[in-house]
Motif scaffolding. Sequence first.
Motif, short mmCIF file in Angstrom:
data_model
loop_
_atom_site.label_atom_id
_atom_site.label_comp_id
_atom_site.label_asym_id
_atom_site.label_seq_id
_atom_site.Cartn_x
_atom_site.Cartn_y
_atom_site.Cartn_z
N GLU A 33 0.74 -1.39 0.02
CA GLU A 33 0.09 0.15 0.18
C GLU A 33 0.77 1.31 -0.11
OE1 GLU A 33 -2.46 -0.42 3.62
OE2 GLU A 33 -3.56 -2.20 2.81
N THR A 35 3.38 4.34 -1.16
CA THR A 35 3.78 4.97 -2.26
C THR A 35 5.15 5.40 -2.08
OG1 THR A 35 1.73 5.20 -2.94
CG2 THR A 35 3.15 6.93 -4.05
N PHE A 195 7.42 -0.65 -12.51
CA PHE A 195 6.17 0.41 -12.28
C PHE A 195 5.73 0.75 -13.71
CE2 PHE A 195 8.14 1.14 -8.13
CZ PHE A 195 7.04 0.78 -7.23
N GLU A 198 1.27 5.82 -14.44
CA GLU A 198 -0.46 6.15 -14.65
C GLU A 198 -0.70 7.62 -14.87
OE1 GLU A 198 -3.47 5.40 -11.01
OE2 GLU A 198 -2.05 6.93 -10.62
N THR A 206 3.30 9.91 -11.84
CA THR A 206 2.77 8.76 -11.07
C THR A 206 2.90 7.46 -11.35
OG1 THR A 206 0.61 9.45 -11.60
CG2 THR A 206 1.46 10.60 -9.52
N THR A 208 1.97 3.25 -10.92
CA THR A 208 1.40 2.13 -10.15
C THR A 208 2.31 0.84 -10.27
OG1 THR A 208 0.10 1.34 -12.18
CG2 THR A 208 -0.94 2.72 -10.61
N GLY A 220 3.51 -0.29 -3.55
CA GLY A 220 2.43 -0.50 -4.43
C GLY A 220 2.28 0.83 -5.35
N GLY A 221 3.07 1.69 -5.14
CA GLY A 221 3.22 3.13 -6.14
C GLY A 221 4.31 3.78 -5.93
N GLU A 223 6.09 7.96 -6.92
CA GLU A 223 5.91 9.11 -7.47
C GLU A 223 7.33 9.70 -7.70
OE1 GLU A 223 1.59 10.30 -5.20
OE2 GLU A 223 3.54 11.76 -4.92
#
Lengths: 512, 335
Positions: A33, A35, A195, A198, A206, A208, A220-221, A223
């Motif tokens: 979960e 980022t 990754f 997105e 960004t 995912t 999970g993410g 940036e």
Amino acid sequence: MRRSIAVQGGMVLVLGIALSACGGGGGTKAAGEQTLKVGVDSLPASQGNPFNSAVSPGVYTYAAIYDPLTFVDATGQVKPWLATEWKNTSDTTWNFTIRDGVTFSNGETLTAQGVADVANYLKQNPEVKQSVVANDLATIKSAKALDGKTVEFTTSVKDPVLPNKLTELLIPAPKALAEGGVKGIAAKPVGTGPFQVENWGGNKITFTAFEKSWRAPKAGGLEIQAMQDPASRLQALQSGQVDLITGVSPDQVDQMKGATQAEVSLGNQVMSLAFRTVKGKDPVDSPLTDKKVRQALNYAVNKQGIADNLLLGKAEPVGQGPTEKVVGHNPDVQAYPYDPAKAKALLAEAGHPNGFAMSADVVVGSFPADADIYQAVKQDLAKVGVNLTLNQMTFPNWMQRYTGNSWKTEAFGLSWNALPTMDPTRAMTNFTCLRAATFFCDKPTADHLSAALTNMDADKRAAQLRKVVAEMHENPPALYLVHQITIVGKSAGLEGAKDDNRFFRYDQMVKK
Amino acid sequence: MTDTASAPAVTGTPVAAGRPARPPGRAGRLARMLASRLSQLVLLLFAVSTLLFFLLRLTGDPATTLAGQDATPDQVEAVREQYGLDAPLAKQYATFILRAAQLDFGTSVQSGANALTEVLDRLPATLQLALLAVLLNMLVAIPFGAWIGSRSDGRAQSIASGVVFVGQGMPGYVIGLVLIQVFAVQLGLLPSIGNASASAAILPAVSLAAFLVPRLTRVVSANVAETMDEDFVRTARAAGASRHTVILRHVLPNALLGAAALVGTQLAILVSGALIIEVIFAWPGLGALMINSVQQLDFPIVQAAVFTIAGLVFLTNMATDALLGILDPRLRRQR
């Protein structure tokens, strides 16, 4: 009325703070979960087009999206990546075996044919065949799939370091590239990395997690935020808005304590001032045409002082271009010691007992503390009577002079950059008459280097390069300065944030 | 009488020919003014574009950057040819002007995307920040300036006036960095990068406003102080109006006329010049795009951005003039 205006203004501020507080963190989230947030100097100017940049800052972004066939780590080892093994099958052919079970984020499967298609696209498509990566891979003539797993690369000349060079060839999804062209890939990059994009915004990307990636991420993410101002980057790290930042300057390291950490590593680049002694085949009118003068300048600068005082004691004085982990590094060649008396004696022998004036074109902001380093060089040279004028210029201006060999100065800033291939020959070639726009020429050294360039025997090639390195030390084409450092800042809770030749392993990063 | 009926030159009737021409009506004046402003705008954009075209060509050759550090001269030449940079400068200029007239600035040499589209994508963020800063500026500077001007000889007002004077010399980026240190790093209350949330706009807007507030405060306070000495103010006071009422109803409306011109100018400056604040706060506006593009010699982007900004500044000034005309009937009569 006045009261109501004040109340309105206050409400705006309070509302903003409240909104911000609502968005705030809480405890550490489960890895999936999380980022990861990274602050870099700038995003790739060519967006998702992986053919226009093989080095930083582009590679900080591309390491999340794409993979190369091979990966050259900071120790100089060529590691299997999308290719699991390779062999040299003739003087001009190499076979690479492609990794099984690798998929792109659009569902395509990695095949030998796909890799060959990407390589041929790079060599033939008018939009990319003059790109930075295509130019760096100029020896590749073509590629073809021999079977489902093997791709054969044919080179125009013998190229003993093709596996190193292929670390620059990041592989986008072949069908997506064929259908959308490089503009399509630039706008919507598709790779095999951990990754997938997105949203590619103005100054933030960004991502995912691409869970089916062969190096699936723990987080999970992701940036990646462009922050041009170094002070702002550090403040963003200190305030917990980002987890990792690049381009930290040495004077910021002391500010990173407790929740933030600075990681300092040697960067496989040697900083130097290149000497201009010829233009094409003609010598220029400069005291630097005399070898003794060039040696004198090397003795005149306190490189250890630069390393200790300006680079946290982590950089190393050098007397050659290749760094320790780069093939061809000669352990017998040490940095010129700091010896102003010897420098003066050499200058007197060369007919300059009172020194002389010279100038150098430099770009600052490329290396940690480079502006201060150039000033230190200027001061040390002044002590032996050499009056150095520094002309600071922008990188595009520098590039124009470098490419066209249109220097007006006796020297200019030029690094010996072995990244990302960890092969020194590109940089060494620049300092010889093998370079088309020659600025320094020592014919015997150039001949020796030329022989090494096409020697397919790795050990013999390394020995040849070491010999050339010794020659380039004795008859220096540059004022060797220091083996430079790279500094990244990270939050103490971030694990797996390893800067391996600028290639961040985003797949391994996780917040504790 | 309608405007059409009063336009003998248009109707061309013999009866009208011998009479002196009447001044045009409101619609005619408006059309004439718009035509005049439009021609000024075209002239401005032409001049700015021409100047920029040649200035940019003096800064360097983008082909060398695009080809890479280790490219051979042949490879650089091939890149130059690919982007049309090998053509004679006059031909490049003619092509540029013809395309610019059709709002076609070409594609970014770095990303390959349409240059004007990239610029227009970034414009809302810049406008958002500029408008917020100007709004904040007015919310603070107008009441503050009115308070100082209403008792310019008061002790507290003198001190405040001194603070404003000193504040005028404080660069916006210094204030920005201090605000980040306090509100983002130390207190952890506000974000300092990007524009992902509403709260992210607070620090950059305050930093920009902090640069604007001292100037507007000084203008408002000077205007208020001057108006306080007017006869109609003394009359109002003699008629029994409270000081508060006099300032709000009689002094401020007059004092704000001069301030409105300054606010318009400030907005124009912000549209074109909030570059450093955008960089410090990683705000995805035109500033960061411009700086990157200049560094990379991405001519199409720089040209599209400057063209857009020049147009916007012109329109902002025009809107300010129009607003002043609405607020002050004396100006309308002068035109």
